[in-house]
Design an enzyme around this catalytic site. Structure first.
Site, mmCIF file in Angstrom:
data_model
loop_
_atom_site.group_PDB
_atom_site.id
_atom_site.type_symbol
_atom_site.label_atom_id
_atom_site.label_comp_id
_atom_site.label_asym_id
_atom_site.label_seq_id
_atom_site.Cartn_x
_atom_site.Cartn_y
_atom_site.Cartn_z
ATOM 1 N N ARG A 205 36.986 41.216 59.129
ATOM 2 C CA ARG A 205 36.295 42.436 58.704
ATOM 3 C C ARG A 205 35.056 42.631 59.566
ATOM 4 O O ARG A 205 34.163 41.783 59.585
ATOM 5 C CB ARG A 205 35.911 42.341 57.233
ATOM 6 C CG ARG A 205 35.379 43.641 56.635
ATOM 7 C CD ARG A 205 34.909 43.403 55.220
ATOM 8 N NE ARG A 205 35.968 42.874 54.382
ATOM 9 C CZ ARG A 205 36.888 43.617 53.775
ATOM 10 N NH1 ARG A 205 36.863 44.923 53.925
ATOM 11 N NH2 ARG A 205 37.822 43.069 53.038
ATOM 12 N N GLY B 76 27.326 37.462 36.376
ATOM 13 C CA GLY B 76 27.342 36.184 37.066
ATOM 14 C C GLY B 76 28.524 36.060 38.007
ATOM 15 O O GLY B 76 29.352 36.971 38.112
ATOM 16 N N GLN C 58 33.982 33.639 40.492
ATOM 17 C CA GLN C 58 34.722 32.801 41.445
ATOM 18 C C GLN C 58 33.771 32.318 42.540
ATOM 19 O O GLN C 58 33.189 33.132 43.265
ATOM 20 C CB GLN C 58 35.871 33.604 42.052
ATOM 21 C CG GLN C 58 36.756 32.799 42.984
ATOM 22 C CD GLN C 58 37.891 33.635 43.546
ATOM 23 O OE1 GLN C 58 37.921 34.849 43.372
ATOM 24 N NE2 GLN C 58 38.815 32.992 44.228
ATOM 25 N N GLY D 145 35.115 34.467 50.779
ATOM 26 C CA GLY D 145 34.097 34.973 49.848
ATOM 27 C C GLY D 145 32.854 35.534 50.496
ATOM 28 O O GLY D 145 31.767 35.484 49.925
ATOM 29 N N GLU D 146 33.003 36.130 51.702
ATOM 30 C CA GLU D 146 31.800 36.623 52.392
ATOM 31 C C GLU D 146 31.147 37.800 51.671
ATOM 32 O O GLU D 146 29.934 37.948 51.686
ATOM 33 C CB GLU D 146 32.123 37.007 53.837
ATOM 34 C CG GLU D 146 30.865 37.362 54.620
ATOM 35 C CD GLU D 146 31.037 37.334 56.118
ATOM 36 O OE1 GLU D 146 30.240 37.984 56.803
ATOM 37 O OE2 GLU D 146 31.971 36.667 56.608
ATOM 38 N N ARG D 147 31.951 38.642 51.012
ATOM 39 C CA ARG D 147 31.356 39.767 50.273
ATOM 40 C C ARG D 147 30.488 39.252 49.131
ATOM 41 O O ARG D 147 29.393 39.765 48.886
ATOM 42 C CB ARG D 147 32.450 40.698 49.740
ATOM 43 C CG ARG D 147 33.167 41.490 50.832
ATOM 44 C CD ARG D 147 34.254 42.385 50.259
ATOM 45 N NE ARG D 147 33.690 43.496 49.507
ATOM 46 C CZ ARG D 147 33.710 43.612 48.192
ATOM 47 N NH1 ARG D 147 34.258 42.662 47.433
ATOM 48 N NH2 ARG D 147 33.189 44.665 47.596
ATOM 49 N N ASN E 42 41.689 38.320 53.657
ATOM 50 C CA ASN E 42 41.342 39.724 53.863
ATOM 51 C C ASN E 42 42.572 40.617 53.913
ATOM 52 O O ASN E 42 42.549 41.747 53.424
ATOM 53 C CB ASN E 42 40.518 39.871 55.148
ATOM 54 C CG ASN E 42 39.055 39.539 54.925
ATOM 55 O OD1 ASN E 42 38.310 40.322 54.375
ATOM 56 N ND2 ASN E 42 38.660 38.335 55.305
ATOM 57 N N ARG F 251 43.724 41.540 50.479
ATOM 58 C CA ARG F 251 42.864 42.494 49.759
ATOM 59 C C ARG F 251 43.187 43.943 50.109
ATOM 60 O O ARG F 251 42.872 44.851 49.375
ATOM 61 C CB ARG F 251 41.386 42.211 50.052
ATOM 62 C CG ARG F 251 40.893 40.922 49.436
ATOM 63 C CD ARG F 251 39.419 40.732 49.699
ATOM 64 N NE ARG F 251 38.935 39.499 49.130
ATOM 65 C CZ ARG F 251 38.572 39.335 47.861
ATOM 66 N NH1 ARG F 251 38.637 40.360 47.028
ATOM 67 N NH2 ARG F 251 38.141 38.168 47.427
#
Length: 288
Positions: free
Chosen positions: A45, A64, A67, A84-86, A119, A122
């Protein structure tokens, strides 16, 4: 036990069996200083929507983290994001000092593959980002397009059509990345073949707001007529000429006309530049 990675690309190779305790230890959630975490260098991305990151940050602030992110250890006590960069970006916006994370032992090839697959699943990537992800997976694992399509559960034509987009000029690829044109626009541009023509057509799409059908019809008209749209180059504007300068020029020209009327042959040369008018007058010493 097979890892998710090996199920995709491991060719059926089994991992050594681990005890339940070892597996639980590997999945243990740690709290890691956010400043010691770096983004995934293999992240497909290239553009992150700030509004969506803000929205995710608000959700995390309210509910919270559901994941944890997944990271791997690097040198100098740093960690690289695997997945999990977002979430990482959202927590950074919230100015969290630590983030919940699972640490996994993965090499570059595995890290790149997991990041790409996550990615792709998703389905939020642009067509160019997806194409680049396919290309990286092909190169990483030495797969054919057909083999990659099978492992991802996609049609071979889907993979092939995405990869064709990478043959378009970079200007067109950037327009897809910025979502200025759709993937269907881009596929239509491929039929134009000539790169210069494709770039010109891109400008016309933006200027005229063409939908895909209008673009396809225009391309077919061009191909059948053998004509190509011309790029109109604007001539540089000259500086405005004041009224006083025009009067001066007319006065000089009138004077030269009077000299010629007296029977003397006068040769003149005029040059109009950005900064001035230049008039060169040549008067013969002897009357002809």
């Amino acid at each position: 036990m097979k890892s998710p990675f090996s199920r995709f690309f491991g060719g059926g190779k089994e991992e050594p069996t681990k005890s339940e305790e070892a597996v639980n230890e590997a999945e243990k959630v740690l709290h890691i200083a956010i400043d010691s975490i770096v983004p995934n260098r293999f992240q497909p991305r290239t553009i992150f929507d700030d509004e969506k990151i803000e929205e995710l940050a608000r959700t995390i602030q309210t509910h919270g983290i559901i994941q944890p992110i997944v990271v791997r250890r690097m040198e100098n006590e740093r960690y690289e994001i695997i997945a999990g960069e977002r979430r990482y970006r959202a927590m950074k916006k919230l100015a969290w000092a630590e983030v919940p994370a699972i640490v996994r032992d993965m090499n570059d090839k595995e890290t790149a593959s997991v990041a790409l697959i996550e990615n792709l699943q998703r389905e939020e990537l642009t067509a160019i980002e997806e194409a680049l992800a396919y290309q990286q997976l092909l190169e990483l694992h030495g797969l054919t397009q057909e083999a990659l399509a099978q492992r991802l559960g996609k049609g071979q034509s889907t993979v092939a059509n995405k990869l064709r987009l990478l043959k378009l000029p970079q200007t067109v690829q950037d327009a897809i990345l910025q979502r200025e044109i759709t993937e269907r626009h881009a596929r239509a541009l491929i039929t134009a073949k000539d790169e210069t023509l494709q770039v010109v057509l891109l400008g016309q799409i933006k200027e005229n707001g063409w939908n895909v059908r209008q673009l396809e019809e225009h391309i077919q008209t061009l191909l059948h007529s053998g004509e190509e749209p011309k790029v109109v180059k604007k001539k540089p504007r000259r500086k405005a000429v004041s009224r006083d300068v025009r009067i001066a020029l007319n006065t000089i020209k009138q004077s030269l006309t009077m000299v010629q009327d007296s029977g003397i042959t006068v040769k003149t040369e005029e040059e109009d530049t950005e900064e001035y008018y230049q008039i060169t007058v040549k008067i013969p010493k002897k009357k002809k």
